[in-house]
Design a protein around this motif. Structure first.
Motif, PDB file in Angstrom:
ATOM      1  N   GLY A  19      -0.886  44.615  11.828  1.00  0.00           N
ATOM      2  CA  GLY A  19       0.198  43.953  11.102  1.00  0.00           C
ATOM      3  C   GLY A  19      -0.287  42.839  10.187  1.00  0.00           C
ATOM      4  O   GLY A  19       0.062  42.800   8.999  1.00  0.00           O
ATOM      5  N   PRO A  20      -1.105  41.881  10.684  1.00  0.00           N
ATOM      6  CA  PRO A  20      -1.610  40.810   9.806  1.00  0.00           C
ATOM      7  C   PRO A  20      -2.417  41.361   8.624  1.00  0.00           C
ATOM      8  O   PRO A  20      -2.376  40.791   7.531  1.00  0.00           O
ATOM      9  N   CYS A  21      -3.133  42.473   8.846  1.00  0.00           N
ATOM     10  CA  CYS A  21      -3.888  43.084   7.744  1.00  0.00           C
ATOM     11  C   CYS A  21      -2.948  43.525   6.631  1.00  0.00           C
ATOM     12  O   CYS A  21      -3.222  43.323   5.447  1.00  0.00           O
ATOM     13  N   LYS A  22      -1.829  44.119   7.016  1.00  0.00           N
ATOM     14  CA  LYS A  22      -0.851  44.594   6.031  1.00  0.00           C
ATOM     15  C   LYS A  22      -0.210  43.424   5.287  1.00  0.00           C
ATOM     16  O   LYS A  22       0.079  43.523   4.096  1.00  0.00           O
ATOM     17  N   LEU A  23       0.008  42.321   5.984  1.00  0.00           N
ATOM     18  CA  LEU A  23       0.601  41.142   5.338  1.00  0.00           C
ATOM     19  C   LEU A  23      -0.335  40.533   4.298  1.00  0.00           C
ATOM     20  O   LEU A  23       0.123  39.904   3.345  1.00  0.00           O
TER      21      LEU A  23
END
Length: 168
Positions: free
Chosen positions: A94-98
């Motif tokens: 998730g943080p990678c996508k953000l």
């Protein structure tokens, strides 16, 4: 006591009305999702079409070049005159996508002075990721003249900007 037929009719009509409303709502959602999916597919197709056939550049739907185990070191060598920022990510993170839109913006800001690229730590690239010491996603490595000059983990944009400013 015998229930009144009229109240059953009213209850049945209310249920039928509620069901009709839900079906209408579902149809509207389905239409909206289909429209959004179509527009995303068109956007991806347009971005893919901008990459020349046979080019060494790899297209991504994100607008950032994606490296793999085969072109990782050659890319660092080709760009030894610039700061290279590598985003090690996974598809499920998730943080990678953000971080993606932030990295795209940074890439535009730093054009000509630095290169920001992505490296998917999937099973095809796992061996190289392990050899580079990637244990957390996202992890960022900064390279200058093919040598790692800094690294950080986590989706901390302010810290990443500080590292870039320090080494650019």
């Amino acid at each position: 006591m015998v229930p009144r037929p009229r109240s059953r009719q009213v209850a049945r009509a209310s249920r039928e009305e509620a069901i009709a409303n839900m079906q209408s709502y579902k149809a509207g959602l389905t239409k909206a999702l289909t429209s959004r999916e179509d527009s995303l597919r068109a956007e991806v197709a347009a971005k893919a079409a901008t990459v020349e056939e046979g080019s060494s550049e790899q297209a991504t739907t994100l607008g950032l070049r994606e490296l793999n185990k085969d072109d990782y070191y050659p890319f660092l060598k080709e760009n030894a005159d610039k700061l290279v920022i590598v985003d090690f990510y996974t598809d499920w993170c998730g943080p990678c996508k953000l971080m993606v839109p932030i990295l795209e913006e940074l890439a535009r800001e730093l054009k000509g002075r630095a290169e920001i690229v992505k490296f998917n730590c999937n099973k095809n690239n796992k061996e190289l990721g392990v050899s580079l010491g990637i244990k957390v996603a996202p992890t960022f490595h900064l390279y200058r003249a093919e040598k790692q000059v800094a690294m950080m983990t986590g989706a901390k944009i302010d810290e990443l900007r500080e590292l870039i400013d320090k080494h650019i």
